[in-house]
Design a protein around this motif. Structure first.
Motif, short mmCIF file in Angstrom:
data_model
loop_
_atom_site.label_atom_id
_atom_site.label_comp_id
_atom_site.label_asym_id
_atom_site.label_seq_id
_atom_site.Cartn_x
_atom_site.Cartn_y
_atom_site.Cartn_z
N ARG A 205 -7.07 -8.22 -9.03
CA ARG A 205 -6.90 -6.81 -8.64
C ARG A 205 -7.96 -6.42 -7.63
O ARG A 205 -9.13 -6.81 -7.74
CB ARG A 205 -6.95 -5.91 -9.88
N ALA A 206 -7.54 -5.64 -6.66
CA ALA A 206 -8.44 -5.22 -5.59
C ALA A 206 -9.59 -4.39 -6.14
O ALA A 206 -9.39 -3.50 -6.96
CB ALA A 206 -7.68 -4.42 -4.54
N ILE A 215 -7.73 -5.23 1.88
CA ILE A 215 -7.99 -5.45 0.46
C ILE A 215 -9.42 -5.95 0.33
O ILE A 215 -9.79 -6.97 0.92
CB ILE A 215 -7.02 -6.49 -0.12
N ALA A 232 0.58 -12.60 1.95
CA ALA A 232 -0.05 -11.79 0.91
C ALA A 232 1.03 -11.10 0.10
O ALA A 232 1.77 -10.26 0.63
CB ALA A 232 -0.99 -10.76 1.53
N THR A 234 1.61 -8.43 -2.61
CA THR A 234 0.88 -7.33 -3.23
C THR A 234 1.82 -6.51 -4.10
O THR A 234 3.03 -6.42 -3.83
CB THR A 234 0.25 -6.41 -2.17
N SER A 235 1.27 -5.90 -5.13
CA SER A 235 2.10 -5.11 -6.03
C SER A 235 1.32 -3.92 -6.55
O SER A 235 0.16 -4.05 -6.96
CB SER A 235 2.58 -5.97 -7.21
N TYR A 236 1.97 -2.77 -6.51
CA TYR A 236 1.38 -1.56 -7.06
C TYR A 236 2.50 -0.64 -7.51
O TYR A 236 3.49 -0.44 -6.80
CB TYR A 236 0.50 -0.85 -6.03
N THR A 240 6.79 -4.12 -4.89
CA THR A 240 6.22 -5.40 -4.53
C THR A 240 6.50 -5.63 -3.05
O THR A 240 7.59 -5.32 -2.57
CB THR A 240 6.85 -6.53 -5.36
N VAL A 265 -3.04 0.17 -1.04
CA VAL A 265 -4.06 -0.61 -1.73
C VAL A 265 -4.89 0.35 -2.58
O VAL A 265 -5.63 1.18 -2.05
CB VAL A 265 -4.93 -1.38 -0.74
N THR A 270 -3.85 -2.20 -7.54
CA THR A 270 -3.11 -3.14 -6.69
C THR A 270 -3.53 -4.56 -7.04
O THR A 270 -4.71 -4.90 -7.02
CB THR A 270 -3.40 -2.88 -5.21
N TRP A 271 -2.52 -5.38 -7.39
CA TRP A 271 -2.84 -6.79 -7.58
C TRP A 271 -2.23 -7.60 -6.44
O TRP A 271 -1.28 -7.18 -5.80
CB TRP A 271 -2.43 -7.31 -8.94
N PHE A 272 -2.84 -8.74 -6.17
CA PHE A 272 -2.43 -9.50 -4.99
C PHE A 272 -2.50 -10.99 -5.25
O PHE A 272 -3.16 -11.47 -6.18
CB PHE A 272 -3.31 -9.13 -3.79
#
Length: 670
Positions: A205-206, A215, A232, A234-236, A240, A265, A270-272
């Motif tokens: 996670r950022a 990020i 990259a 990314t999901s939030y 996605t 972000v 936010t995970w990446f």
């Protein structure tokens, strides 16, 4: 044939149970003319319910008329089969896409069936052989094109003798390749390495982020420039997206385009995951595909030639898009799926054992809206049912980047299926994605989904009169593993649902990723952003953050929804202003209701709900929500014929179980 691939015609099926329950075939004896568009092969006596036989690796001189003279492929049997005929398939793995050239009829379908007791798999993958160890010379060649591969996990693994490679053309999109070792999907080399559980990946996670798509994360310790050009993921929240790294430094990466929609972000939320760099190839169960050099690298603790390494090369096991009245029974699928077409009718898929139905990772990043970031795969992945009057039943489906089943068209049915580990790409795909209208989804068990168990959308079908869907007696759990603001049964946005009924479902134990955003919007049934004309009754839920039912009137308002006799509580959003919930009735439910303040000002009717106090369930800890004799929910409901019948009391009970009535059950039946 692609360089490096060999077909393995002697391998037995690897999907346990595929066709194992097939019974002796009872063949209809009837006469039917062949469709004019597909004349029978010379010498074929069509219309008499003939049985044709198929055996993997059979001699091509066989005519298929007896078990002793089988045809070598299912396609060759399909080419011969006429209405009423059955292709009986012996154990084996068939690496082909079967495309029947003609339809059956409603009384004489064409049938493809596993022989009694046979294990049959139609595979979209082909075996790779000829792996060689990567030594110093090959490492030097890799470093010459990518200097960051030196002093990396990859170079360390090469030194330890763990990296092997083979020439293979898996296409031009490296992130879309799918590789298997001994029938388990390998994972593309990436940071962080997510592990091999597709629905419970390790994520990073950022620590922080900026509006220009940077990020910031302290674990990004690779040298400046290392991640340039990488993909990259990314999901939030509920979006996605896949982007490209424009530049990188120690502690940060900056994408070429800021994540779209609400998906910015956001620190800690936010995970990446970063991929596309061979330097990250250093974990068991991982691979790296060099799309330019057309070479596949795998990490293996021993010689991969002693294992079965495969790569996906075909999307479809059966292409039924141009035919009707075709039955497929007792067949396994591996790395491939089945689709019907807009004109298909009478197709029956029975006892299908499918694994790795659809695969993708790249979720195209839109500039200003959600676009493909939420919709990829919703209509194009999993078992794809279009047309009308088609059925999938008694099937076990596991692993898909998108759906387990996609129901398009109208008047189609999914019943008594078990669907698990789907939507691992984290979009709006689902165990069952319902589009079109007049669809039936009943008695299914669904577990471990990236977002929802059922994604219920509404699309008109030209030339038809819209009718209600029926979503009933399903058991859904483990939803929301990769997304929030969702539900076991999710519907959106601002659609009139024609009286669609969602009833007698058990919706429980979502499994949102730990350590991120709080489980916002995770409920049993979620009518999001202005859905109307739904009947939601007799559903039970537990473990859902927002309760069994959630209504969000944002948009066109939550109008004319009938919420009756549910157990497990609910949440009301945006139903407070005048006209936001006209015609909606919340009656006879058990459980707390949040958002009640001012709700009736929007036009909503609340009556006979047990919101506070102990309902005296038989055993709430064991999720037995029947009522004890002393329950205050007895004799307390408004009578609603067809909804709360069956009580042995003079007046019906509140909640999903009527006192004294035989309890109902949900999920796939044996």
């Amino acid at each position: 044939m692609m360089l490096g691939f060999t077909r393995a015609r002697s391998r037995s099926a690897g999907l346990a149970g595929a066709g194992a329950t097939a019974t002796a075939l009872i063949l209809a004896i009837a006469t039917a003319a062949s469709p004019a568009s597909a004349a029978p092969p010379p010498g074929h006596h069509h219309g008499h319910g003939a049985t044709l036989y198929v055996s993997e690796g059979a001699a091509r001189v066989g005519n298929g008329r007896s078990p002793q003279t089988p045809l070598p492929s299912i396609q060759e049997c399909a080419d011969q089969a006429q209405p009423g005929d059955t292709c009986v398939i012996q154990s084996g793995t068939y690496e082909e896409t079967v495309t029947p050239p003609r339809s059956g009829t409603s009384t004489q379908p064409i049938t493809f069936a596993a022989a009694p007791g046979a294990e049959v798999v139609v595979s979209g993958a082909e075996q790779l052989t000829g792996f060689t160890p990567v030594g110093q010379t090959q490492l030097d060649a890799v470093v010459a094109t990518d200097p960051f591969a030196a002093n990396s996990l990859f170079s360390q693994a090469v030194g330890a003798g763990k990296i092997y490679s083979v020439a293979a053309d898996l296409g031009d999109a490296g992130g879309e390749a799918q590789v298997f070792t001994d029938e388990t999907m390998d994972i593309e080399a990436s940071y962080p390495f997510p592990g091999t559980d597709l629905l419970d990946p390790t994520v990073e996670r950022a620590d922080a982020g900026t509006a220009d798509a940077t990020i910031v994360d302290s674990t990004l310790t690779r040298p400046a420039g290392y991640w340039n050009g990488a993909r990259a993921l990314t999901s939030y929240w509920y979006v996605t997206a896949t982007g490209t790294v424009a530049s990188s430094a120690v502690g940060s990466v900056t994408l070429t385009t800021a994540p779209p929609c609400v998906h910015k972000v956001v620190p800690t939320d936010t995970w990446f995951r970063l991929s596309g760099k061979i330097g990250e190839l250093g974990h068991p169960g991982s691979y790296f595909y060099d799309a330019q050099a057309k070479r596949l690298y795998v990490y293996s603790d021993d010689d991969p030639n002693g294992h079965r390494i495969e790569a996906k090369t075909r999307d479809l096991a059966f292409d039924l898009s141009a035919v009707s009245n075709v039955h497929v029974k007792g067949i396994g699928l591996f790395g491939a799926t089945i689709r019907t077409g807009d004109s298909s009718t009478g197709v029956v898929l029975d006892d299908i054992d499918g694994k790795y139905l659809s695969h993708y990772w790249d979720v195209t990043q839109g500039a200003t809206d959600c676009g493909a970031n939420v919709t990829r795969g919703v209509t194009t992945s999993g078992i794809i049912i279009k047309g009308t009057g088609n059925t999938i039943k008694n099937s076990h489906l596991q692993y898909s980047a998108g759906n387990g089943i996609s129901l398009g068209g109208y008047g189609n049915t999914a019943i008594d299926n078990v669907i698990t580990d789907v939507d691992y790409a984290g979009t709006y795909a689902a165990a069952v994605a319902v589009q079109g209208h007049s669809q039936t989804v009943t008695h299914n068990t669904m577990a471990r989904t990236g977002r929802s168990g059922i994604n219920l959308q509404w699309n008109g079908v030209a030339g038809t009169t819209a009718g209600p869907d029926r979503i009933a007696y399903n058991d859904i759990s483990g939803h929301a593993t990769l997304s929030v603001d969702t539900a076991a049964i999710y519907s959106c946005c601002s659609s009139h649902m024609e009286g669609t009924r969602i009833d007698h479902n058990v919706l429980h134990d979502p499994d949102p990723r730990p350590g991120g955003v709080y489980p916002f919007g995770i409920s049993g049934i979620y009518a999001d952003n202005g859905m109307s004309d739904l009947q939601i009754d007799n559903n039970v839920g537990w473990g859902n953050h927002e309760g069994t039912v959630e209504l969000n009137g944002l948009g066109t308002g939550s109008h004319d929804n009938l919420v009756y006799n549910n157990t497990g509580g609910m949440t009301l959003f945006y139903v407070k202003e005048a006209g936001q919930s006209t015609g909606t009735k919340i009656v006879n439910n058990i459980g707390p209701i949040t958002g009640l303040a001012g709700a009736t000002d929007g036009g909503l009717v609340l009556s006979n709900n047990l919101i506070d106090g102990d309902p005296l369930f038989v055993d709430a800890a064991a999720h037995d929500y029947r009522l004890q004799a002393g329950s205050p929910a007895r004799n307390a409901a408004i009578a609603l014929p067809g909804v709360n019948d069956g009580s042995t009391d003079p007046t019906p009970s509140l909640g999903a179980f009527q006192y004294g009535a035989a309890p109902w059950t949900a999920g796939a039946r044996p």
